[in-house]
Design an enzyme around this catalytic site. Structure first.
Site, PDB file in Angstrom:
ATOM      1  N   VAL A  76      -7.556   2.492  24.320  1.00  0.00           N
ATOM      2  CA  VAL A  76      -7.997   2.714  25.702  1.00  0.00           C
ATOM      3  C   VAL A  76      -6.916   3.455  26.491  1.00  0.00           C
ATOM      4  O   VAL A  76      -7.211   4.317  27.318  1.00  0.00           O
ATOM      5  CB  VAL A  76      -8.334   1.367  26.394  1.00  0.00           C
ATOM      6  CG1 VAL A  76      -8.677   1.580  27.865  1.00  0.00           C
ATOM      7  CG2 VAL A  76      -9.489   0.679  25.679  1.00  0.00           C
ATOM      8  N   CYS A  77      -5.653   3.143  26.232  1.00  0.00           N
ATOM      9  CA  CYS A  77      -4.535   3.671  27.014  1.00  0.00           C
ATOM     10  C   CYS A  77      -4.517   5.197  27.138  1.00  0.00           C
ATOM     11  O   CYS A  77      -4.359   5.710  28.249  1.00  0.00           O
ATOM     12  CB  CYS A  77      -3.214   3.160  26.453  1.00  0.00           C
ATOM     13  SG  CYS A  77      -3.097   1.342  26.469  1.00  0.00           S
ATOM     14  N   PRO A  78      -4.696   5.961  26.046  1.00  0.00           N
ATOM     15  CA  PRO A  78      -4.634   7.420  26.232  1.00  0.00           C
ATOM     16  C   PRO A  78      -5.744   7.958  27.125  1.00  0.00           C
ATOM     17  O   PRO A  78      -5.545   8.939  27.835  1.00  0.00           O
ATOM     18  CB  PRO A  78      -4.741   7.983  24.815  1.00  0.00           C
ATOM     19  CG  PRO A  78      -5.085   6.861  23.920  1.00  0.00           C
ATOM     20  CD  PRO A  78      -4.803   5.585  24.647  1.00  0.00           C
ATOM     21  N   LEU A 121      -4.477   7.289  30.694  1.00  0.00           N
ATOM     22  CA  LEU A 121      -3.326   8.125  31.036  1.00  0.00           C
ATOM     23  C   LEU A 121      -3.741   9.579  31.232  1.00  0.00           C
ATOM     24  O   LEU A 121      -3.223  10.261  32.115  1.00  0.00           O
ATOM     25  CB  LEU A 121      -2.240   7.989  29.971  1.00  0.00           C
ATOM     26  CG  LEU A 121      -1.660   6.579  29.795  1.00  0.00           C
ATOM     27  CD1 LEU A 121      -0.593   6.564  28.721  1.00  0.00           C
ATOM     28  CD2 LEU A 121      -1.113   6.014  31.096  1.00  0.00           C
ATOM     29  N   THR A 173      -2.265   3.333  21.168  1.00  0.00           N
ATOM     30  CA  THR A 173      -3.417   2.435  21.179  1.00  0.00           C
ATOM     31  C   THR A 173      -4.666   3.214  21.567  1.00  0.00           C
ATOM     32  O   THR A 173      -4.654   4.438  21.569  1.00  0.00           O
ATOM     33  CB  THR A 173      -3.175   1.247  22.139  1.00  0.00           C
ATOM     34  OG1 THR A 173      -2.820   1.760  23.422  1.00  0.00           O
ATOM     35  CG2 THR A 173      -2.073   0.332  21.628  1.00  0.00           C
TER      36      THR A 173
END
Length: 195
Positions: free
Chosen positions: A54-56, A59, A52
């Site tokens: 925003v997630c990277p 993280l 997806t």
């Protein structure tokens, strides 16, 4: 909805993918349980899904602070309702995610997400939720953010440090923006309304 503060995590058994060295193809799968979290501070960092947008960024930001979390005895676990196999595929195909060296929990049944009220039933995904777990396996702090807004790992580190401080010094509290080494407060009648 009731507060989750001091809620003890239910027993769980999940699979993780972890690539400690960041060398493509050198990661490992393993199983962890609630017992693996006991005796130390941990962060369960839920995010909606692998592959997806925003997630990277979140993280990677967390990875950039990972050594600082380790220095204070806190383990990081990212968690989504994908499988550990999908975590491996994402790790091997994304530049940002490929840097991650902390464990990535696969929660495909949503059991862990449901236990902390982070599961979105109609979507089959987790909310963007952050849960700081104390050494007794209880939630010491948590925050759930809108799915389209990323979090800040530096602020999360500060919160863990503050929680560790007050756990050790029960008669002191940490004011806003407190940093390790800065002044704390001793609650008393004389301070009420003056600060």
């Amino acid at each position: 909805m009731m507060s989750l503060i001091n809620k003890e995590l239910a027993d769980f058994k999940v699979n993780v993918y972890q690539n400690k060295d960041g060398v493509k193809g050198k990661g490992e799968f393993r199983e962890i349980t609630k017992a693996d979290l006991l005796g130390k501070w941990s962060v369960l960092f839920f995010y909606p899904a692998d592959f997806t947008f925003v997630c990277p960024t979140e993280l990677e930001d967390l990875e950039n602070q990972y050594a600082n979390f380790k220095k204070i005895g806190c383990e990081i676990y990212s968690v989504s309702c994908d499988t550990h196999f999908v975590h491996k595929a994402w790790h091997e195909s994304s530049e940002k995610v490929g840097k991650i060296s902390y464990p990535m929990i696969g929660d495909p049944t949503g059991a862990l997400a449901r236990d902390v009220d982070a599961y979105i039933e109609e979507a089959g995904m987790a909310e963007r939720g952050t849960y700081i777990i104390n050494p007794e396996g209880k939630i010491a702090a948590y925050e759930v953010s809108a799915g389209n807004v990323g979090r800040n790992a530096e602020e999360l580190l500060r919160k863990v440090q503050a929680l560790q401080f007050v756990a050790e010094h029960g008669d002191e509290v940490c004011p806003a923006k407190w940093q390790p080494g800065k002044e704390t407060l001793k609650p008393s009648f004389d301070l009420v309304g003056l600060i």
